[in-house]
Design a protein around this motif. Structure first.
Motif, PDB file in Angstrom:
ATOM      1  N   PHE A  79       4.420  -1.278  -4.100  1.00  0.00           N
ATOM      2  CA  PHE A  79       3.170  -0.688  -3.618  1.00  0.00           C
ATOM      3  C   PHE A  79       2.461   0.102  -4.713  1.00  0.00           C
ATOM      4  N   ALA A  80       1.142  -0.045  -4.752  1.00  0.00           N
ATOM      5  CA  ALA A  80       0.307   0.744  -5.666  1.00  0.00           C
ATOM      6  C   ALA A  80      -0.761   1.436  -4.835  1.00  0.00           C
ATOM      7  N   GLY A  81      -0.913   2.706  -5.091  1.00  0.00           N
ATOM      8  CA  GLY A  81      -1.912   3.472  -4.347  1.00  0.00           C
ATOM      9  C   GLY A  81      -1.428   3.787  -2.947  1.00  0.00           C
ATOM     10  N   ASP A  82      -1.894   4.851  -2.435  1.00  0.00           N
ATOM     11  CA  ASP A  82      -1.580   5.254  -1.065  1.00  0.00           C
ATOM     12  C   ASP A  82      -2.660   6.231  -0.643  1.00  0.00           C
ATOM     13  N   ILE A  83      -3.834   5.679  -0.350  1.00  0.00           N
ATOM     14  CA  ILE A  83      -4.951   6.513   0.062  1.00  0.00           C
ATOM     15  C   ILE A  83      -4.891   6.651   1.574  1.00  0.00           C
ATOM     16  N   ARG A  84      -4.797   7.887   2.060  1.00  0.00           N
ATOM     17  CA  ARG A  84      -4.702   8.151   3.490  1.00  0.00           C
ATOM     18  C   ARG A  84      -5.777   9.155   3.902  1.00  0.00           C
ATOM     19  N   LYS A  85      -6.385   8.864   5.054  1.00  0.00           N
ATOM     20  CA  LYS A  85      -7.401   9.779   5.584  1.00  0.00           C
ATOM     21  C   LYS A  85      -7.428   9.646   7.098  1.00  0.00           C
ATOM     22  N   LYS A  86      -7.482  10.791   7.779  1.00  0.00           N
ATOM     23  CA  LYS A  86      -7.590  10.754   9.237  1.00  0.00           C
ATOM     24  C   LYS A  86      -8.977  10.277   9.642  1.00  0.00           C
TER      25      LYS A  86
END
Length: 195
Positions: A79-86
């Motif tokens: 995995f590359a990147g892990d952008i999380r937003k509610k």
């Protein structure tokens, strides 16, 4: 003009009013089927990996799309990147259009690699909707940076506090370099969802 119990196919004007495939977990949005001017950009985040250090695992300072680093995915680091937003931190509207994009580089034939650019909806840490685009179906070129992107409608979420997670997932055993992973969220200027 729409007619109750119409028995003919919808007109072009009526087709524009339909949110066809909005709730299909398999459907990607063909951006040419909507008027993007009916939406406004309300959120954007980029993971360029430039804040990391050369010593960090799987960081490359020799192959990158934008200075100074990229992330090398492989069988050990899929995995590359892990952008999380509610969801509720982006909008209060009933749906969004999400655009996910990235730049990828590989020395191998991309058509033979199993890898995806993906978005997952998360509720209390568990994924309940997954949408992606597979790089092997895009006609990408080896030994050069390729830009990839896709658009989706958000589905009916379980809770406005659910998290939108975006990432690149390499399921092959060959290295793929990733840079400039970016998610953008567009909300409708007029929310015409009727239920």
């Amino acid at each position: 003009k729409s007619v109750f119990l119409q028995t003919t196919l919808p007109t072009e004007e009526q087709k524009k009013l339909l949110l066809k495939d909005k709730y299909s977990s398999q459907a990607l949005l063909d951006i040419n089927t909507i008027n993007i001017h009916d939406y406004k950009l309300v959120y954007s985040q980029v993971e360029s990996f430039d804040e990391l250090k050369k010593e960090d695992i799987n960081i490359s300072d020799s192959i990158f799309a934008s200075p100074k680093f990229s992330f090398m995915t492989d069988k050990n680091y899929a995995f590359a990147g892990d952008i999380r937003k509610k969801y509720n931190e982006i909008t209060e509207k009933s749906y969004l259009i999400l655009k996910l994009s990235a730049k990828v580089f590989t020395r191998y034939n991309p058509n033979d690699l199993e890898a995806r650019l993906a978005i997952t909806m998360m509720h209390k840490g568990k994924g309940y909707d997954f949408k992606c685009i597979e790089i092997g179906k895009l006609g990408l070129k080896s030994n050069e940076w390729n830009s990839i992107e896709f658009y989706i409608w958000t589905i009916d979420f379980w809770d406005r506090r659910d998290v939108i997670q975006s990432y690149f997932w390499n399921m092959s055993d060959k290295p793929i370099f990733v840079d400039d992973l970016k998610i953008e969220a567009y909300e409708p200027l007029v929310d015409e969802t009727v239920f």
